[in-house]
Design an enzyme around this catalytic site. Structure first.
Site, PDB file in Angstrom:
ATOM      1  CE  LYS A   1     -61.113  53.130 -20.536  1.00  0.00           C
ATOM      2  NZ  LYS A   1     -60.410  52.473 -19.434  1.00  0.00           N
TER       3      LYS A   1
ATOM      4  CG  ASP B   1     -54.845  52.917 -15.751  1.00  0.00           C
ATOM      5  OD1 ASP B   1     -55.110  54.014 -16.254  1.00  0.00           O
ATOM      6  OD2 ASP B   1     -54.730  52.727 -14.528  1.00  0.00           O
TER       7      ASP B   1
ATOM      8  CD  GLN C   1     -62.560  56.946 -14.482  1.00  0.00           C
ATOM      9  OE1 GLN C   1     -63.750  57.059 -14.722  1.00  0.00           O
ATOM     10  NE2 GLN C   1     -61.730  57.928 -14.658  1.00  0.00           N
TER      11      GLN C   1
ATOM     12  N   GLY D   1     -57.211  59.350 -18.193  1.00  0.00           N
ATOM     13  CA  GLY D   1     -56.166  59.960 -19.005  1.00  0.00           C
ATOM     14  C   GLY D   1     -55.505  58.980 -19.927  1.00  0.00           C
ATOM     15  CG  HIS D   2     -56.291  57.911 -23.484  1.00  0.00           C
ATOM     16  ND1 HIS D   2     -57.566  57.681 -23.050  1.00  0.00           N
ATOM     17  CD2 HIS D   2     -56.403  58.539 -24.666  1.00  0.00           C
ATOM     18  CE1 HIS D   2     -58.417  58.155 -23.939  1.00  0.00           C
ATOM     19  NE2 HIS D   2     -57.737  58.671 -24.926  1.00  0.00           N
TER      20      HIS D   2
END
Ligand code: IMP
Length: 416
Positions: A16, A13, A219, A40-41
């Site tokens: 990125k 988190d 990650q 996730g983003h």
């Protein structure tokens, strides 16, 4: 041509998504090498939000080819759902036939094991990542290429359940219904067959024909299965070395390594976090940084930049340049702390020991500032913010080449 690499340097988190998103436009290939839909983003393009978990960020650049490498664990169900956000991506995304399948029973095993662990739970995303990698390593997993033969795969999975029955009984997980399983796998085949291929060959060809290749890590370093805070880690290699095995690239084909770090630190899930702040400042960082998980919505634990863990991460990954994200979140704090050493088993140390359990942080304090939000030139940053960054560079022994001062793409400082 060599592949450039983006990796997270903390506990994930780090932001990125923003960097990969604007860099992706300059690359012909964008590749994922590890993890699964635990990552996730969210990317906003022309006011439309896209949630990416398995699909590489290059999907939003119409010219880029996206690769889901062999090191990924792929949930066909979630991947198909994710693809529905895009119009026509045939020929723009490929999945390695050697990537491992993450099937619904893996999530059930993950959640059952976490429940059984009680207060020793890892705090996983519950998506089945550990069990899918566990099956891979213990050589009972199934690969994406097997989806092309659903009848055989169904038989093999039913056999797997038969052999492991005592374990599944203990976890109260039932074997799938054979007919339903065949229907499910056939559906996956129909939806995915056009995307499944030998992606290693594609990446080799891209590098040999001087295409620009960007490799996107998932990650962060401190969640790496070997070098992170084991057992409170994810189940894959998250550091730059994982790009070699997770895509099939030789080490000398890795070019620039950009390491992403936040100007402070967060972590989701359980496990040691020496510079965690349990007081008002931690709360402030969570509120100002909107620190809630993209995949699970969980509030993130917040604390100060850990220069000791960062030096470890920079060495492990071979980082050329650090991108420092969310500097503006520190705006308004009177004092900003940085962890510069650890107290561990009665000694003061400046490296990351085999466990961070019981480690106490040693802090250096800096004067706070206000008004870094939206600044686009280094010289225009508040004096104290510039000092903070220069001190960080000394403490971590690396150049901070990119500084992000808001979620907007344009609010980014590039330094030479
Ligand atoms: P798993 O990857 O779901 O097995 O979770 C293992 C640990 O990694 C937990 O602490 C998760 O919160 C953490 N984790 C997994 N993926 C991410 C991510 O993308 N960002 C931050 N933490 C993650």
């Amino acid at each position: 041509m060599k592949a450039d690499l983006i990796v997270g340097l903390q506990w994930g988190d780090e932001g990125k998504g923003k960097i990969v998103d604007f860099l992706a436009k300059e690359y012909d290939f964008v590749c994922r090498f590890g993890g699964g839909h635990n990552a996730g983003h969210t990317i906003v393009v022309d006011n439309k939000k896209y949630a990416l978990h398995l699909v590489p960020s290059g999907i939003l650049n119409e010219k880029a080819i996206n690769i889901v490498g062999n090191g990924v664990v792929l949930s066909p169900k979630d991947f198909i759902k994710e693809l529905e956000q895009f119009d026509n991506v045939k020929g723009r995304i490929y999945i390695s036939d050697k990537a491992h399948l993450l099937l619904p029973y893996h999530a059930k095993i993950d959640q059952a094991k976490e429940r059984l662990k009680g207060d020793k739970a890892i705090g996983t995303t519950g998506k089945g990542i550990g069990p899918a990698y566990g099956d891979k390593i213990t050589r009972v997993g199934h690969r994406v290429g097997e989806l092309l033969h659903p009848k055989k795969l169904t038989k093999d999975i039913m056999e797997y359940f038969k052999i492991q029955k005592p374990i599944f009984d203990a976890l109260q997980i039932e074997a799938p219904n054979e007919k339903e399983l065949l229907e499910e796998l056939t559906f996956y085949k129909e939806k995915l067959q056009d995307y499944i291929t030998d992606t290693t060959l594609l990446v080799w060809e891209a590098l040999e024909s001087s295409k620009k290749v960007l490799v996107e890590g998932a990650q962060g370093t401190m969640l790496d299965i070997d070098h992170g805070t084991y057992p409170y880690v994810t189940s894959s290699t998250t550091i730059s070395a994982g790009a070699c095995s997770g895509l099939g690239i030789a080490p000398q084909k890795i070019g620039k390594v950009i390491g992403i770090a936040k100007a402070y630190c967060t972590r989701v899930g359980n496990g040691p976090f020496p510079s965690e702040d349990f007081g008002e400042d931690g709360e402030y960082l969570r509120k100002m940084g909107h620190e809630f998980g993209t995949t699970t919505g969980r509030p993130r634990r917040c604390g100060w930049f850990d220069a000791v863990a960062m030096r470890h991460a920079i060495k492990l990954n071979g980082v050329d340049r650090v991108a420092l994200m969310k500097l503006d979140v520190l705006d308004g704090l009177k004092r900003v702390k940085v962890c510069v050493g650890y107290e561990f088993e009665g000694k003061t140390i400046d490296y990351v020991p085999y466990t961070l359990e019981g480690v106490k942080p040693i802090y250096q304090e800096f004067q706070g500032w206000d008004g870094s939000k939206g600044v686009r030139e280094f010289e225009k940053l508040p004096k104290e913010a510039k000092e903070y960054i220069q001190n960080l560079e000394e403490l971590i022994g690396a150049k901070i080449g990119i500084i992000s001062t808001s979620p907007n793409r344009e609010d980014t400082i590039f330094r030479t």
